[in-house]
Design an enzyme around this catalytic site. Structure first.
Site, PDB file in Angstrom:
ATOM      1  N   ASP A  61    -108.030 167.893 -41.903  1.00 36.83           N
ATOM      2  CA  ASP A  61    -107.882 168.312 -40.335  1.00 36.83           C
ATOM      3  C   ASP A  61    -108.871 169.429 -40.150  1.00 36.83           C
ATOM      4  O   ASP A  61    -109.476 169.280 -38.978  1.00 36.83           O
ATOM      5  CB  ASP A  61    -106.518 169.120 -40.068  1.00 36.83           C
ATOM      6  N   SER A 105    -105.554 158.517 -40.320  1.00 37.22           N
ATOM      7  CA  SER A 105    -106.509 157.461 -39.380  1.00 37.22           C
ATOM      8  C   SER A 105    -107.952 157.404 -40.149  1.00 37.22           C
ATOM      9  O   SER A 105    -108.443 156.222 -39.957  1.00 37.22           O
ATOM     10  CB  SER A 105    -106.653 158.136 -37.978  1.00 37.22           C
ATOM     11  N   THR A 106    -108.360 158.414 -40.657  1.00 34.50           N
ATOM     12  CA  THR A 106    -109.719 158.117 -41.476  1.00 34.50           C
ATOM     13  C   THR A 106    -109.650 157.453 -42.554  1.00 34.50           C
ATOM     14  O   THR A 106    -110.349 156.558 -42.986  1.00 34.50           O
ATOM     15  CB  THR A 106    -110.217 159.460 -41.879  1.00 34.50           C
ATOM     16  N   THR A 153    -104.009 159.959 -46.660  1.00 33.68           N
ATOM     17  CA  THR A 153    -103.317 159.292 -45.507  1.00 33.68           C
ATOM     18  C   THR A 153    -103.974 159.770 -44.369  1.00 33.68           C
ATOM     19  O   THR A 153    -104.472 160.792 -44.486  1.00 33.68           O
ATOM     20  CB  THR A 153    -101.713 159.992 -45.859  1.00 33.68           C
ATOM     21  N   LYS A 180    -104.963 170.538 -44.604  1.00 40.94           N
ATOM     22  CA  LYS A 180    -104.647 169.150 -44.392  1.00 40.94           C
ATOM     23  C   LYS A 180    -103.054 169.269 -44.088  1.00 40.94           C
ATOM     24  O   LYS A 180    -102.450 170.204 -44.021  1.00 40.94           O
ATOM     25  CB  LYS A 180    -104.831 168.535 -45.740  1.00 40.94           C
ATOM     26  N   GLU A 204    -100.510 164.650 -51.197  1.00 47.03           N
ATOM     27  CA  GLU A 204    -101.991 164.502 -51.160  1.00 47.03           C
ATOM     28  C   GLU A 204    -102.430 165.691 -52.067  1.00 47.03           C
ATOM     29  O   GLU A 204    -103.639 165.459 -52.774  1.00 47.03           O
ATOM     30  CB  GLU A 204    -102.391 164.950 -49.839  1.00 47.03           C
ATOM     31  N   ASP A 224    -109.794 161.293 -49.298  1.00 46.93           N
ATOM     32  CA  ASP A 224    -108.786 161.564 -48.262  1.00 46.93           C
ATOM     33  C   ASP A 224    -109.392 162.364 -47.082  1.00 46.93           C
ATOM     34  O   ASP A 224    -110.550 162.587 -47.149  1.00 46.93           O
ATOM     35  CB  ASP A 224    -107.638 162.516 -48.860  1.00 46.93           C
TER      36      ASP A 224
END
Ligand code: 5RP
Length: 214
Positions: A83, A30-31, A28, A93, A102, A80
């Site tokens: 951060d 934006s990447t 999940t 994350k 995740e 995935d």
């Protein structure tokens, strides 16, 4: 090259790891949003499970076959974002509050591939760690953990309350063990190197491939 470009570059590099016949866990964020069209564009015969309604909707709209997790008990690969990525492979994350799902998906994958722009590698984990808490007994859990700040965001798809733990991150293993042992804490955003196989970090058009676990 912008950070957005680098997210796309890392995501596009990761689809080379996916082959027809695979069951694929989709993260999940934006990447991952760049991963989905890249994966759909390869037109492989794959089955996917998404870690959030957001990813499920986007993947389905692109023509990817998205199954309910009740139909799957393992993944050939999961891909995935993250951060923060420490040099030894520890991750933070959960910036998107999806870390509990995740982690279940990453743990069930034969290969967990992390995709990231060049802002994500850090010398040492810092800041805060996302947490998902049960509503039941929330006040007691917050008292026990002492330094969790709740986020003003919707509940997780599983009904959990999202917050961030602020504290000493110098020993991620010790902190992960402490958080995992706290009753009422569903899961936290510290992912151990033992769960991570590959990290793909885009720097401009180049992709650095870190193998964390063979
Ligand atoms: C969501 C996550 C994301 O993978 C993480 O926050 C990175 O997000 P982005 O790709 O938007 O930078 O853990 O819970």
């Amino acid at each position: 090259m912008t950070i957005e470009d680098e997210k796309r570059v890392a995501a596009e590099a990761s689809v080379a790891f996916v082959e027809s016949g695979m069951t694929v866990g989709l993260g999940t964020g934006s990447t991952v949003a760049y991963l989905l069209p890249a994966l759909a564009g390869r037109q492989l015969d794959i089955r996917c499970v998404a870690t959030s309604p957001r990813t499920a909707q986007a993947a389905t709209a692109l023509g990817l076959r998205v199954l309910d997790f009740r139909e799957v008990d393992r993944f050939d690969i999961a891909i995935d974002g993250a951060d923060q990525i420490a040099p030894d492979g520890w991750l933070i994350k959960g910036g998107g509050a999806a870390h509990t799902r995740e982690k279940v998906v990453a743990n069930a994958a034969d290969r967990f591939v992390v995709i990231a722009d060049s802002s994500k590698p850090v010398d040492a984990l810092h800041g805060s760690v996302p947490v998902e808490l049960m509503e039941y007994g929330l006040a007691a859990t917050l008292r026990e953990l002492a330094s969790v700040v709740l986020r003003d965001v919707p509940r997780s798809p599983d009904g959990g309350v999202i917050g961030d733990y602020h504290g000493d991150l110098s020993d991620p293993a010790a902190l992960a063990a402490r958080l995992s042992a706290a009753p009422g804490l569903v899961d936290h955003g510290l992912f151990p190197p033992s769960m991570v196989h590959d990290v793909l970090i885009a720097r401009g058009v180049d992709v650095e491939h870190r193998v964390i676990r063979a």
